[in-house]
Design a protein around this motif. Structure first.
Motif, PDB file in Angstrom:
ATOM      1  N   THR A 146       0.599  -1.454   0.033  1.00 16.93           N
ATOM      2  CA  THR A 146      -0.139   0.129  -0.631  1.00 16.93           C
ATOM      3  C   THR A 146       0.921   0.958   0.445  1.00 16.93           C
ATOM      4  O   THR A 146       2.193   1.097   0.735  1.00 16.93           O
ATOM      5  CB  THR A 146      -0.114  -0.026   1.415  1.00 16.93           C
ATOM      6  OG1 THR A 146       0.096   0.007   2.677  1.00 16.93           O
ATOM      7  CG2 THR A 146      -1.533  -0.669   0.905  1.00 16.93           C
ATOM      8  N   THR A 147       0.085   1.963   0.056  1.00 13.80           N
ATOM      9  CA  THR A 147       1.042   3.841  -0.449  1.00 13.80           C
ATOM     10  C   THR A 147       0.827   4.598   0.648  1.00 13.80           C
ATOM     11  O   THR A 147       0.312   3.555   1.908  1.00 13.80           O
ATOM     12  CB  THR A 147       0.456   4.097  -1.497  1.00 13.80           C
ATOM     13  OG1 THR A 147      -1.122   5.005  -1.214  1.00 13.80           O
ATOM     14  CG2 THR A 147      -0.059   4.014  -2.861  1.00 13.80           C
ATOM     15  N   PRO A 148       1.257   5.517   1.002  1.00 19.40           N
ATOM     16  CA  PRO A 148       1.503   6.028   2.525  1.00 19.40           C
ATOM     17  C   PRO A 148       0.053   6.307   3.185  1.00 19.40           C
ATOM     18  O   PRO A 148      -0.785   6.511   3.821  1.00 19.40           O
ATOM     19  CB  PRO A 148       2.076   7.316   2.283  1.00 19.40           C
ATOM     20  CG  PRO A 148       3.608   6.512   1.289  1.00 19.40           C
ATOM     21  CD  PRO A 148       2.337   5.888   0.186  1.00 19.40           C
TER      22      PRO A 148
ATOM     23  N   ARG B 252      -3.288   3.406  -0.452  1.00 16.27           N
ATOM     24  CA  ARG B 252      -3.911   2.979  -1.966  1.00 16.27           C
ATOM     25  C   ARG B 252      -3.500   1.920  -1.736  1.00 16.27           C
ATOM     26  O   ARG B 252      -2.063   1.376  -2.036  1.00 16.27           O
ATOM     27  CB  ARG B 252      -4.012   3.961  -2.748  1.00 16.27           C
ATOM     28  CG  ARG B 252      -5.052   5.738  -2.727  1.00 16.27           C
ATOM     29  CD  ARG B 252      -6.313   4.920  -1.915  1.00 16.27           C
ATOM     30  NE  ARG B 252      -6.881   6.224  -1.671  1.00 16.27           N
ATOM     31  CZ  ARG B 252      -7.691   7.136  -2.634  1.00 16.27           C
ATOM     32  NH1 ARG B 252      -8.125   6.726  -3.465  1.00 16.27           N
ATOM     33  NH2 ARG B 252      -8.203   8.108  -1.843  1.00 16.27           N
TER      34      ARG B 252
ATOM     35  N   ILE C 133      -0.947  -1.276  -3.901  1.00 17.04           N
ATOM     36  CA  ILE C 133      -0.523  -0.996  -4.830  1.00 17.04           C
ATOM     37  C   ILE C 133      -0.376  -2.374  -5.957  1.00 17.04           C
ATOM     38  O   ILE C 133      -0.164  -2.508  -7.002  1.00 17.04           O
ATOM     39  CB  ILE C 133       0.904  -1.183  -4.076  1.00 17.04           C
ATOM     40  CG1 ILE C 133       1.335   0.669  -4.172  1.00 17.04           C
ATOM     41  CG2 ILE C 133       2.115  -0.924  -5.851  1.00 17.04           C
ATOM     42  CD1 ILE C 133       2.870   1.102  -3.162  1.00 17.04           C
TER      43      ILE C 133
ATOM     44  N   HIS D  47      10.056  -1.634  -6.677  1.00 22.40           N
ATOM     45  CA  HIS D  47       9.201  -0.846  -5.258  1.00 22.40           C
ATOM     46  C   HIS D  47       9.964  -1.275  -4.005  1.00 22.40           C
ATOM     47  O   HIS D  47      10.192  -0.382  -3.241  1.00 22.40           O
ATOM     48  CB  HIS D  47       7.872  -1.556  -5.070  1.00 22.40           C
ATOM     49  CG  HIS D  47       7.107  -0.751  -4.075  1.00 22.40           C
ATOM     50  ND1 HIS D  47       6.464   0.509  -3.841  1.00 22.40           N
ATOM     51  CD2 HIS D  47       6.652  -1.522  -3.176  1.00 22.40           C
ATOM     52  CE1 HIS D  47       6.254   0.652  -2.782  1.00 22.40           C
ATOM     53  NE2 HIS D  47       6.260  -0.738  -1.724  1.00 22.40           N
TER      54      HIS D  47
ATOM     55  N   ASN E 134      13.491   0.636  -1.023  1.00 22.90           N
ATOM     56  CA  ASN E 134      12.131   0.514   0.556  1.00 22.90           C
ATOM     57  C   ASN E 134      13.398  -0.873   1.149  1.00 22.90           C
ATOM     58  O   ASN E 134      13.098  -0.274   2.436  1.00 22.90           O
ATOM     59  CB  ASN E 134      11.090   0.027   0.513  1.00 22.90           C
ATOM     60  CG  ASN E 134      10.345   0.908  -0.283  1.00 22.90           C
ATOM     61  OD1 ASN E 134       9.505   2.296   0.653  1.00 22.90           O
ATOM     62  ND2 ASN E 134       9.504   0.994  -1.510  1.00 22.90           N
TER      63      ASN E 134
ATOM     64  N   LEU F 169      -4.006   2.210  -7.891  1.00 26.08           N
ATOM     65  CA  LEU F 169      -3.784   3.016  -6.741  1.00 26.08           C
ATOM     66  C   LEU F 169      -5.410   3.648  -6.282  1.00 26.08           C
ATOM     67  O   LEU F 169      -4.927   5.321  -5.578  1.00 26.08           O
ATOM     68  CB  LEU F 169      -3.429   4.038  -7.469  1.00 26.08           C
ATOM     69  CG  LEU F 169      -1.693   3.447  -7.360  1.00 26.08           C
ATOM     70  CD1 LEU F 169      -0.861   4.537  -8.538  1.00 26.08           C
ATOM     71  CD2 LEU F 169      -1.466   3.179  -5.684  1.00 26.08           C
TER      72      LEU F 169
ATOM     73  N   GLY G 100       0.685   3.181   5.035  1.00 29.81           N
ATOM     74  CA  GLY G 100      -1.210   3.277   4.813  1.00 29.81           C
ATOM     75  C   GLY G 100      -1.367   2.434   6.250  1.00 29.81           C
ATOM     76  O   GLY G 100      -2.649   2.504   5.941  1.00 29.81           O
TER      77      GLY G 100
END
Length: 327
Positions: free
Chosen positions: A58-60, A63, A65, A92, A96, A210, A232
């Motif tokens: 997930t995004t911050p 949402r 990914i 991705h 990270n 997203l 997230g």
């Protein structure tokens, strides 16, 4: 083999599908579970060798990914991504990795093929080839097909049961042939898509985008509410604790397909969601998956798609609500 024969086999026999379009990644190193644990929604660090789970990157702002299948092996995690999404997820994960993390991420696609075996007789077909079938959901074991090692996992079912086989990439075609010789019907992509929509499974690029968070996609089983922080988490935890889910994934029974997707769903003269997938089902006619505002998500609600009325359905679609003419 005709498409209708493959469709019938999903619910009465067994089918096999070439799934090598999905991404396969290896995560290795001491911190492999810790990295995925802090980037995704489920509790990865408690997985023991032989166990697996679903998790969402997930995004911050929560949402999606991608939805991943994760399998723990003694010296690695095996990740399965959405179709054609292995390379972006590889990038991705790598970006990270912290400087002191002991973890590597590598493409497994050149090493491992992927075959899905589905239907109520999927286990029997696997057994005919000497492969294990007595597995719990998302568990994984090493099986043998003759002299060849094959990773065998239990996955979400189509038509009653489901297995994912990861043979050596060079043996994928031969194993597909052996499975069909053992009684399984080759499943084409169009028929697989019909079954996916009937079962209500979200797919990367359609429902997994997203634009939505995991709870809206009904992916509660892929989210842990007891684990520590992850990317997230704040948004997802707040939505769960307040019981306020803006949109929900539902089925729609349609009179006709729209010209293109996604298509706007209307009610009370306003936009209330988006139709994301459409198929022509032998059982149900034209059906689709749609994200709808929660107030319009009750089964039986009438909405509009392309100026035609459509009926909201719970997922999965069920035969006693349909024109089941496949027998």
């Amino acid at each position: 083999m005709s498409a209708i024969t493959a469709y019938q086999a999903i619910y009465t026999g067994a089918v096999v599908a070439d799934e090598t379009d999905r991404g396969r990644l290896w995560m290795r190193g001491r911190d492999r579970a810790a990295l995925l644990h802090r980037l995704s929604t489920n509790h990865i660090e408690r997985l023991q060798p032989g166990q697996g789970t679903l998790t969402v990157l997930t995004t911050p702002i929560g949402r999606m990914i991608d939805l991943l299948r994760v399998y723990a092996l003694p010296d690695a995690l095996l990740l399965e991504t959405g179709p054609e999404h292995g390379a972006p997820i590889l990038r991705h994960l790598r970006k990270n990795i912290f400087f002191n993390d002991q973890v590597t991420v590598a493409d497994a696609g050149a090493e491992l093929g992927q075959i899905g075996v589905y239907g109520p007789q999927a286990g029997q077909v696997a057994q005919k080839l000497g492969l294990p079938s007595d597995l719990s959901r998302y568990s994984i074991v090493v099986g043998r097909w003759g002299e060849i090692e094959v990773l065998v996992a239990r996955c979400d079912p189509l038509g009653g049961d489901g297995y994912t086989l990861y043979p050596p990439a060079s043996q994928t075609a031969a194993l597909l042939t052996a499975l069909t010789a053992a009684g399984a019907v080759l499943l084409d992509r169009a028929t697989a898509e019909i079954a996916r929509v009937e079962h209500g499974y979200p797919r990367f690029g359609r429902e997994i985008t997203l634009d939505y968070i995991p709870l809206e996609a009904d992916l509660w089983r892929a989210v842990s509410f007891q684990k520590g922080c992850y990317v997230g988490q704040e948004i997802i935890a707040r939505m769960e604790s307040r019981g306020r889910i803006a949109k929900q994934l539902r089925g729609l029974q349609l009179q006709a397909p729209p010209e293109s997707l996604p298509a706007k769903v209307l009610a009370d003269t306003k936009e209330i969601g988006d139709l994301t997938s459409v198929v022509n089902s032998p059982r149900y006619g034209w059906i689709g998956l749609a994200y709808l505002r929660s107030v319009y998500a009750e089964a039986g609600t009438t909405v509009l798609v392309a100026n035609q009325p459509a009926t909201v359905c719970r997922l999965p679609f069920v035969p006693n609500h349909s024109r089941d003419n496949t027998q």
